[in-house]
Design a protein around this motif. Structure first.
Motif, PDB file in Angstrom:
ATOM      1  N   LEU A  34      -7.516   5.926  -4.510  1.00 13.47           N
ATOM      2  CA  LEU A  34      -6.789   5.339  -3.377  1.00 13.47           C
ATOM      3  C   LEU A  34      -7.762   4.857  -2.300  1.00 13.47           C
ATOM      4  CD1 LEU A  34      -4.044   4.780  -2.080  1.00 13.47           C
ATOM      5  CD2 LEU A  34      -4.126   7.074  -1.087  1.00 13.47           C
ATOM      6  N   PHE A  35      -8.799   5.649  -2.050  1.00 10.01           N
ATOM      7  CA  PHE A  35      -9.800   5.239  -1.063  1.00 10.01           C
ATOM      8  C   PHE A  35     -10.497   3.940  -1.494  1.00 10.01           C
ATOM      9  CE2 PHE A  35     -14.291   5.316   0.279  1.00 10.01           C
ATOM     10  CZ  PHE A  35     -14.125   5.290   1.652  1.00 10.01           C
ATOM     11  N   ILE A  36     -10.834   3.870  -2.793  1.00 11.08           N
ATOM     12  CA  ILE A  36     -11.492   2.653  -3.314  1.00 11.08           C
ATOM     13  C   ILE A  36     -10.568   1.449  -3.185  1.00 11.08           C
ATOM     14  CG2 ILE A  36     -12.373   1.557  -5.409  1.00 11.08           C
ATOM     15  CD1 ILE A  36     -13.377   4.336  -6.271  1.00 11.08           C
ATOM     16  N   VAL A  37      -9.261   1.636  -3.489  1.00  9.75           N
ATOM     17  CA  VAL A  37      -8.297   0.525  -3.380  1.00  9.75           C
ATOM     18  C   VAL A  37      -8.183   0.062  -1.933  1.00  9.75           C
ATOM     19  CG1 VAL A  37      -5.855  -0.075  -3.603  1.00  9.75           C
ATOM     20  CG2 VAL A  37      -6.989   1.173  -5.428  1.00  9.75           C
ATOM     21  N   LEU A  38      -8.075   1.022  -1.000  1.00  7.60           N
ATOM     22  CA  LEU A  38      -7.967   0.655   0.418  1.00  7.60           C
ATOM     23  C   LEU A  38      -9.216  -0.069   0.917  1.00  7.60           C
ATOM     24  CD1 LEU A  38      -6.310   3.906   1.833  1.00  7.60           C
ATOM     25  CD2 LEU A  38      -5.249   1.655   1.625  1.00  7.60           C
ATOM     26  N   LEU A  39     -10.380   0.463   0.501  1.00  5.47           N
ATOM     27  CA  LEU A  39     -11.638  -0.172   0.911  1.00  5.47           C
ATOM     28  C   LEU A  39     -11.767  -1.567   0.307  1.00  5.47           C
ATOM     29  CD1 LEU A  39     -14.353   0.177   2.400  1.00  5.47           C
ATOM     30  CD2 LEU A  39     -15.289   1.123   0.284  1.00  5.47           C
ATOM     31  N   THR A  40     -11.446  -1.701  -0.997  1.00  2.35           N
ATOM     32  CA  THR A  40     -11.525  -2.999  -1.675  1.00  2.35           C
ATOM     33  C   THR A  40     -10.527  -3.979  -1.083  1.00  2.35           C
ATOM     34  OG1 THR A  40     -12.165  -1.881  -3.717  1.00  2.35           O
ATOM     35  CG2 THR A  40     -11.394  -4.148  -3.910  1.00  2.35           C
ATOM     36  N   GLY A  41      -9.289  -3.495  -0.825  1.00  3.20           N
ATOM     37  CA  GLY A  41      -8.260  -4.373  -0.268  1.00  3.20           C
ATOM     38  C   GLY A  41      -8.621  -4.868   1.111  1.00  3.20           C
ATOM     39  N   THR A  42      -9.116  -3.966   1.970  1.00  3.59           N
ATOM     40  CA  THR A  42      -9.469  -4.342   3.342  1.00  3.59           C
ATOM     41  C   THR A  42     -10.593  -5.383   3.353  1.00  3.59           C
ATOM     42  OG1 THR A  42      -8.826  -2.158   4.146  1.00  3.59           O
ATOM     43  CG2 THR A  42     -10.224  -3.474   5.589  1.00  3.59           C
ATOM     44  N   SER A  43     -11.655  -5.082   2.596  1.00  2.00           N
ATOM     45  CA  SER A  43     -12.787  -6.028   2.558  1.00  2.00           C
ATOM     46  C   SER A  43     -12.399  -7.322   1.840  1.00  2.00           C
ATOM     47  CB  SER A  43     -13.993  -5.374   1.877  1.00  2.00           C
ATOM     48  OG  SER A  43     -13.652  -4.937   0.571  1.00  2.00           O
ATOM     49  N   GLY A  44     -11.568  -7.218   0.778  1.00  2.00           N
ATOM     50  CA  GLY A  44     -11.145  -8.419   0.040  1.00  2.00           C
ATOM     51  C   GLY A  44     -10.315  -9.352   0.894  1.00  2.00           C
ATOM     52  N   TYR A  45      -9.376  -8.808   1.649  1.00  2.00           N
ATOM     53  CA  TYR A  45      -8.541  -9.659   2.514  1.00  2.00           C
ATOM     54  C   TYR A  45      -9.361 -10.289   3.652  1.00  2.00           C
ATOM     55  CZ  TYR A  45      -4.119  -8.415   0.315  1.00  2.00           C
ATOM     56  OH  TYR A  45      -3.088  -8.288  -0.568  1.00  2.00           O
ATOM     57  N   TRP A  46     -10.416  -9.566   4.061  1.00  2.00           N
ATOM     58  CA  TRP A  46     -11.273 -10.128   5.108  1.00  2.00           C
ATOM     59  C   TRP A  46     -11.984 -11.388   4.577  1.00  2.00           C
ATOM     60  CZ3 TRP A  46     -16.489 -10.990   6.208  1.00  2.00           C
ATOM     61  CH2 TRP A  46     -16.789 -11.207   7.555  1.00  2.00           C
ATOM     62  N   PHE A  47     -12.449 -11.297   3.307  1.00  2.00           N
ATOM     63  CA  PHE A  47     -13.099 -12.460   2.698  1.00  2.00           C
ATOM     64  C   PHE A  47     -12.088 -13.565   2.383  1.00  2.00           C
ATOM     65  CE2 PHE A  47     -16.539  -9.402   1.664  1.00  2.00           C
ATOM     66  CZ  PHE A  47     -17.611 -10.125   2.185  1.00  2.00           C
ATOM     67  N   VAL A  48     -10.911 -13.162   1.869  1.00  2.00           N
ATOM     68  CA  VAL A  48      -9.876 -14.145   1.537  1.00  2.00           C
ATOM     69  C   VAL A  48      -9.443 -14.912   2.789  1.00  2.00           C
ATOM     70  CG1 VAL A  48      -7.455 -14.383   0.817  1.00  2.00           C
ATOM     71  CG2 VAL A  48      -9.016 -12.982  -0.522  1.00  2.00           C
ATOM     72  N   PHE A  84      -6.602  -4.126   6.730  1.00  2.00           N
ATOM     73  CA  PHE A  84      -6.200  -2.788   6.278  1.00  2.00           C
ATOM     74  C   PHE A  84      -4.671  -2.672   6.235  1.00  2.00           C
ATOM     75  CE2 PHE A  84      -5.109   1.659   7.326  1.00  2.00           C
ATOM     76  CZ  PHE A  84      -5.671   2.290   6.227  1.00  2.00           C
ATOM     77  N   TYR A  85      -4.007  -3.200   7.275  1.00  2.00           N
ATOM     78  CA  TYR A  85      -2.552  -3.180   7.352  1.00  2.00           C
ATOM     79  C   TYR A  85      -1.937  -3.945   6.189  1.00  2.00           C
ATOM     80  CZ  TYR A  85       2.124  -3.737   9.350  1.00  2.00           C
ATOM     81  OH  TYR A  85       3.478  -3.731   9.551  1.00  2.00           O
ATOM     82  N   MET A  86      -2.512  -5.089   5.869  1.00  2.00           N
ATOM     83  CA  MET A  86      -2.030  -5.897   4.754  1.00  2.00           C
ATOM     84  C   MET A  86      -2.160  -5.128   3.433  1.00  2.00           C
ATOM     85  SD  MET A  86      -0.810  -8.885   3.869  1.00  2.00           S
ATOM     86  CE  MET A  86      -0.691 -10.000   2.457  1.00  2.00           C
ATOM     87  N   THR A  87      -3.249  -4.409   3.286  1.00  2.00           N
ATOM     88  CA  THR A  87      -3.465  -3.600   2.070  1.00  2.00           C
ATOM     89  C   THR A  87      -2.439  -2.489   1.960  1.00  2.00           C
ATOM     90  OG1 THR A  87      -5.849  -4.023   2.246  1.00  2.00           O
ATOM     91  CG2 THR A  87      -5.155  -2.231   0.799  1.00  2.00           C
ATOM     92  N   VAL A  88      -2.175  -1.820   3.074  1.00  2.00           N
ATOM     93  CA  VAL A  88      -1.236  -0.691   3.067  1.00  2.00           C
ATOM     94  C   VAL A  88       0.180  -1.148   2.743  1.00  2.00           C
ATOM     95  CG1 VAL A  88      -0.141   1.086   4.511  1.00  2.00           C
ATOM     96  CG2 VAL A  88      -2.606   0.749   4.608  1.00  2.00           C
ATOM     97  N   ILE A  89       0.666  -2.205   3.393  1.00  2.38           N
ATOM     98  CA  ILE A  89       2.047  -2.642   3.135  1.00  2.38           C
ATOM     99  C   ILE A  89       2.195  -3.212   1.727  1.00  2.38           C
ATOM    100  CG2 ILE A  89       2.497  -3.090   5.587  1.00  2.38           C
ATOM    101  CD1 ILE A  89       2.226  -6.075   5.004  1.00  2.38           C
ATOM    102  N   THR A  90       1.077  -3.687   1.135  1.00  3.25           N
ATOM    103  CA  THR A  90       1.123  -4.160  -0.258  1.00  3.25           C
ATOM    104  C   THR A  90       1.236  -2.971  -1.212  1.00  3.25           C
ATOM    105  OG1 THR A  90      -0.233  -6.081   0.305  1.00  3.25           O
ATOM    106  CG2 THR A  90      -0.100  -5.479  -2.021  1.00  3.25           C
ATOM    107  N   ILE A  91       0.429  -1.947  -0.955  1.00  3.70           N
ATOM    108  CA  ILE A  91       0.446  -0.757  -1.814  1.00  3.70           C
ATOM    109  C   ILE A  91       1.788  -0.039  -1.754  1.00  3.70           C
ATOM    110  CG2 ILE A  91      -0.527   1.567  -2.069  1.00  3.70           C
ATOM    111  CD1 ILE A  91      -3.220   0.412  -1.262  1.00  3.70           C
TER     112      ILE A  91
END
Length: 337
Positions: free
Chosen positions: A16-30, A41-48
Motif C-alpha cells: 500500500l505504501f508503494i502504491v501511494l508513493l507511486t501514485g503520488t509521484s506518477g500523478y505529479w509527472f502526469v 496524493f489525494y487523487m491516488t487515495v480517492i482512486t484506491i
C-alpha cells in the motif's frame, strides 16, 4: 498476538505504501508538475478507495494518465480490499473465539464439583496452582491482570482462568463457588484477601478458606472475616529457616518428595465414612494400596501417630497417609463408597 499481526500485515502495508508513493509521484509527472503533491496524493487515495469525487487532476485527452489511473486502481484497490477484509475477519474471528471460549468455560464450570478456586495467580498463587495441577485436583484461577491470565492459559491450556476481581460476588459465582470445596485468597493485598474471605463465606458458608496474610496484625481480622486458616509469610519463612538449620535431612527429604516427578508422593488426608466406625486398621484392606503408608489417625483433636493394626477407628476419623495422586483417588473411592 502483536507479532502475529505485524507478520500478517507487513507485506500488505508495504504494498500500500508503494502504491501511494507511486501514485503520488506518477500523478505529479502526469500533471506536468502543475499540481501540488497533496493534490496528487489525494487523487491516488480517492482512486484506491473508489470514492468517486471526480478527477482532481485533469486527465482529459491524457491517455497515459488514464492508463496510469487504471494501473493504480487495480493494484491499490486490491491491496486496500485485502487489508480491510483481513481486519474485518480478525475482528469477527476474535469475537467468535471469545464467545465460544466463554460458553465452553461456563459449561466446564457447571460440571465442576469440589474444586478449588485460586484468587490471585502471582508469586504465591502460581505455586498453589502448580501443586494442585501436579496432584490432579480440579481448580479455577481468578486474577485481575489479563497478562497473568494469558500466561496461565498458555501454561495450562485445559485450566479455567477468569479475568476479574475476585472480591466481586459475580466473579466468584462465575468460578462455581457454590460447588467448590475450597478457595485460596492469595493476592498480594491483605484488604482484598479479607474481602475475598468474607464474600466467599457469604456465598458458600461450607467452603474452606485459606488466606494469605502479609502483615501479622491483619491475621485476626481475616479469621473474623471467615478465613479458616491464615498463612503469614514471615512465620512460614522463619520456620523454614529454623528447620534448615536444625533438621536439614528432614527438609531435604520433604523437598525431594515434592520435587520427585516419578513417584509424586504427597502427604494426604482421607476421611473415613461412618461404616468404618469400630473397625480396626487391619480390617480396612490397606494392603491393596502398595504406594500408601499410614502416618497417623485423627479423631476430633486427638492424634494417633504410626497406628498399629489393632487401632480402632471412630466415626468421623481421618487417616493421614503418604501416597501418590493416583492412589489418593483410589483411596477416596474405596473409603467413601
Amino acid at each position: 498476538m502483536t507479532n502475529e499481526l505485524l507478520r500478517k500485515f507487513r507485506i500488505p502495508f508495504l504494498l500500500l505504501f508503494i502504491v501511494l508513493l507511486t501514485g503520488t509521484s506518477g500523478y505529479w509527472f502526469v500533471g506536468g508538475g502543475k499540481y501540488s503533491l497533496l493534490d496528487c496524493f489525494y487523487m491516488t487515495v480517492i482512486t484506491i478507495l473508489t470514492i468517486g469525487y471526480g478527477e482532481i487532476i485533469d486527465l482529459t485527452n491524457n491517455n497515459w494518465g488514464r492508463l496510469f489511473t487504471i494501473l493504480i486502481a487495480f493494484t491499490g484497490i486490491g491491496t486496500a480490499t485485502y487489508i480491510i477484509s483481513t481486519f474485518t475477519a480478525l475482528i469477527v474471528e476474535g469475537q467468535l473465539k471469545e464467545t465460544f471460549k466463554k460458553r465452553r468455560m461456563e459449561k466446564s464450570i457447571k460440571k465442576l464439583h469440589d474444586h478449588y478456586i485460586i484468587c490471585g495467580a502471582g508469586r504465591v498463587g502460581s505455586v498453589i496452582l502448580h501443586e494442585l495441577y501436579t496432584t490432579g485436583r480440579a481448580c479455577v484461577v481468578i486474577d485481575n491482570d489479563e497478562e497473568i491470565i494469558q500466561l496461565v492459559s498458555d501454561k495450562y491450556p485445559e485450566l479455567i482462568a477468569i479475568a476479574g476481581d475476585a472480591d466481586i460476588e459475580e466473579v466468584l459465582e462465575k468460578s462455581g463457588i457454590k460447588n467448590a470445596a475450597g478457595i485460596f485468597a492469595s493476592t498480594g493485598d491483605d484488604n482484598q484477601n479479607l474481602v475475598i474471605s468474607l464474600t466467599a463465606k457469604y456465598l458458600n458458608p461450607d467452603i474452606r478458606v485459606v488466606a494469605r496474610c502479609l502483615e501479622a496484625a491483619n491475621q485476626q481480622k481475616m479469621k473474623k472475616a471467615g478465613a479458616d486458616t491464615v498463612i503469614t509469610e514471615n512465620f512460614i519463612a522463619g520456620m523454614r529457616m529454623a528447620s534448615e538449620m536444625v533438621r536439614p535431612t528432614v527438609v531435604s527429604f520433604l523437598d525431594k518428595m515434592l520435587a520427585d516427578k516419578d513417584k509424586n508422593l504427597r502427604v494426604e488426608e482421607i476421611l473415613m465414612k461412618e461404616k468404618y466406625a469400630g473397625k480396626r486398621i487391619a480390617d480396612i484392606d490397606m494392603e491393596r494400596f502398595t504406594d500408601t503408608l499410614i502416618l497417623a489417625v485423627l479423631y476430633k483433636d486427638n492424634w494417633t501417630y504410626s497406628p498399629k493394626g489393632d487401632h480402632v477407628l471412630e466415626s468421623g476419623s481421618s487417616i493421614v497417609v503418604i501416597t501418590t495422586p493416583e492412589e489418593r483417588e483410589k483411596l477416596i473411592h474405596h473409603f467413601r463408597a
